[in-house]
Design a protein around this motif. Structure first.
Motif, short mmCIF file in Angstrom:
data_model
loop_
_atom_site.label_atom_id
_atom_site.label_comp_id
_atom_site.label_asym_id
_atom_site.label_seq_id
_atom_site.Cartn_x
_atom_site.Cartn_y
_atom_site.Cartn_z
N ARG A 106 47.44 41.74 37.70
CA ARG A 106 48.21 40.77 38.49
C ARG A 106 47.28 39.71 39.03
NH1 ARG A 106 48.18 41.81 44.10
NH2 ARG A 106 46.81 43.54 44.67
N ILE A 107 47.88 38.70 39.62
CA ILE A 107 47.11 37.66 40.28
C ILE A 107 47.06 37.99 41.76
CG2 ILE A 107 47.00 35.22 40.85
CD1 ILE A 107 48.47 34.65 38.22
N GLY A 108 45.86 38.11 42.29
CA GLY A 108 45.74 38.43 43.70
C GLY A 108 44.48 39.23 43.96
N PRO A 109 44.28 39.60 45.20
CA PRO A 109 43.07 40.35 45.56
C PRO A 109 42.96 41.64 44.75
CG PRO A 109 44.19 39.59 47.52
CD PRO A 109 45.12 39.32 46.36
N ALA A 110 41.76 41.96 44.37
CA ALA A 110 41.51 43.19 43.62
C ALA A 110 40.12 43.69 43.99
CB ALA A 110 41.59 42.93 42.12
N ARG A 111 39.91 44.98 43.82
CA ARG A 111 38.58 45.53 44.06
C ARG A 111 38.32 46.62 43.04
NH1 ARG A 111 39.32 48.54 49.89
NH2 ARG A 111 40.97 50.00 49.29
N PRO A 112 37.08 46.82 42.70
CA PRO A 112 36.76 47.86 41.73
C PRO A 112 37.11 49.24 42.26
CG PRO A 112 34.92 46.36 42.01
CD PRO A 112 35.89 46.08 43.10
N GLY A 113 37.43 50.15 41.34
CA GLY A 113 37.64 51.52 41.75
C GLY A 113 36.33 52.23 42.07
N PHE A 114 35.29 51.83 41.38
CA PHE A 114 33.96 52.39 41.59
C PHE A 114 32.96 51.25 41.71
CE2 PHE A 114 35.10 56.73 40.67
CZ PHE A 114 36.17 56.63 39.80
N GLY A 115 32.00 51.38 42.59
CA GLY A 115 30.97 50.36 42.73
C GLY A 115 31.52 49.10 43.36
N SER A 116 30.86 48.00 43.06
CA SER A 116 31.24 46.71 43.64
C SER A 116 31.26 45.64 42.55
CB SER A 116 30.26 46.32 44.75
OG SER A 116 28.93 46.29 44.23
N TRP A 117 31.80 44.49 42.86
CA TRP A 117 31.83 43.41 41.89
C TRP A 117 30.42 42.97 41.52
CZ3 TRP A 117 36.17 42.85 39.49
CH2 TRP A 117 37.38 43.01 40.15
N GLY A 118 30.21 42.70 40.23
CA GLY A 118 28.95 42.15 39.78
C GLY A 118 28.94 40.63 39.92
N GLN A 119 27.98 40.01 39.27
CA GLN A 119 27.86 38.55 39.38
C GLN A 119 28.82 37.83 38.45
OE1 GLN A 119 24.12 36.78 39.64
NE2 GLN A 119 23.49 38.11 41.31
N GLY A 120 29.33 38.55 37.47
CA GLY A 120 30.25 37.93 36.53
C GLY A 120 29.55 37.06 35.52
N THR A 121 30.33 36.54 34.59
CA THR A 121 29.80 35.63 33.57
C THR A 121 30.74 34.43 33.47
OG1 THR A 121 28.97 35.48 31.29
CG2 THR A 121 30.92 36.86 31.64
N GLN A 122 30.15 33.24 33.47
CA GLN A 122 30.94 32.01 33.50
C GLN A 122 31.45 31.67 32.12
OE1 GLN A 122 31.72 29.76 36.20
NE2 GLN A 122 33.04 28.86 34.61
N VAL A 123 32.74 31.40 32.03
CA VAL A 123 33.36 30.91 30.81
C VAL A 123 33.93 29.53 31.11
CG1 VAL A 123 35.25 31.22 29.16
CG2 VAL A 123 33.89 33.19 29.91
N THR A 124 33.51 28.55 30.33
CA THR A 124 34.00 27.19 30.50
C THR A 124 34.57 26.71 29.18
OG1 THR A 124 32.32 26.73 32.17
CG2 THR A 124 33.45 24.84 31.20
N VAL A 125 35.83 26.34 29.20
CA VAL A 125 36.50 25.85 28.00
C VAL A 125 36.79 24.37 28.22
CG1 VAL A 125 38.39 26.14 26.38
CG2 VAL A 125 37.52 28.11 27.68
N SER A 126 36.08 23.54 27.50
CA SER A 126 36.20 22.11 27.72
C SER A 126 35.75 21.36 26.48
CB SER A 126 35.35 21.68 28.92
OG SER A 126 35.36 20.28 29.06
N SER A 127 36.38 20.21 26.26
CA SER A 127 35.95 19.37 25.15
C SER A 127 34.95 18.33 25.64
CB SER A 127 37.16 18.69 24.51
OG SER A 127 37.91 17.99 25.47
#
Length: 127
Positions: A106-127
């Motif tokens: 869904r769209i909205g607040p979420a949290r991991p079941g185990f551990g914590s959020w990592g730094q993530g990876t950036q995805v950019t879709v652009s021409s």
């Protein structure tokens, strides 16, 4: 403590493809359900896809159905998200998280079941 690391993001043109990976050290990922989420600037976090433990079931947000595919690589101990036919609205930071069972996507607040959020990876879709 379980800590996941995302990789594989980048800049791609509309219609292009990227393959993201979610990895963990010292923990067999196949014993966890793994979810992929994304967050664009100024927007709430969105659940994108999830794969159950041992990969028996998968789930996708309506916005990515038919374009994204989640899978496990048990040799590499990763959960990968193959993203095809990318659109500008797919732009954002992508995160993965571990759970006992797949959460509702869904769209909205979420949290991991185990551990914590990592730094993530950036995805950019652009021409």
């Amino acid at each position: 403590q379980l800590q996941l690391v995302e990789s594989g993001g980048g800049l791609v043109q509309p219609g292009g493809s990227l393959r993201l990976s979610c990895a963990a050290s010292g923990f067999p990922l196949n014993t966890y359900a793994i979810g992929w989420f994304r967050q664009a600037p100024g927007k709430e976090r969105e659940g994108v896809s999830c794969i159950s433990s041992y990969g028996t079931t998968t789930d996708y947000a309506q916005s990515v159905k038919g374009r994204f595919r989640i899978s496990r690589d048990t040799v590499k101990n990763t959960v990968d998200l193959q993203m095809n036919n990318l659109k500008p609205e797919d732009t954002g930071v992508y995160y993965c998280a571990a759970y006992s069972f797949c959460p509702e996507l869904r769209i909205g607040p979420a949290r991991p079941g185990f551990g914590s959020w990592g730094q993530g990876t950036q995805v950019t879709v652009s021409s």
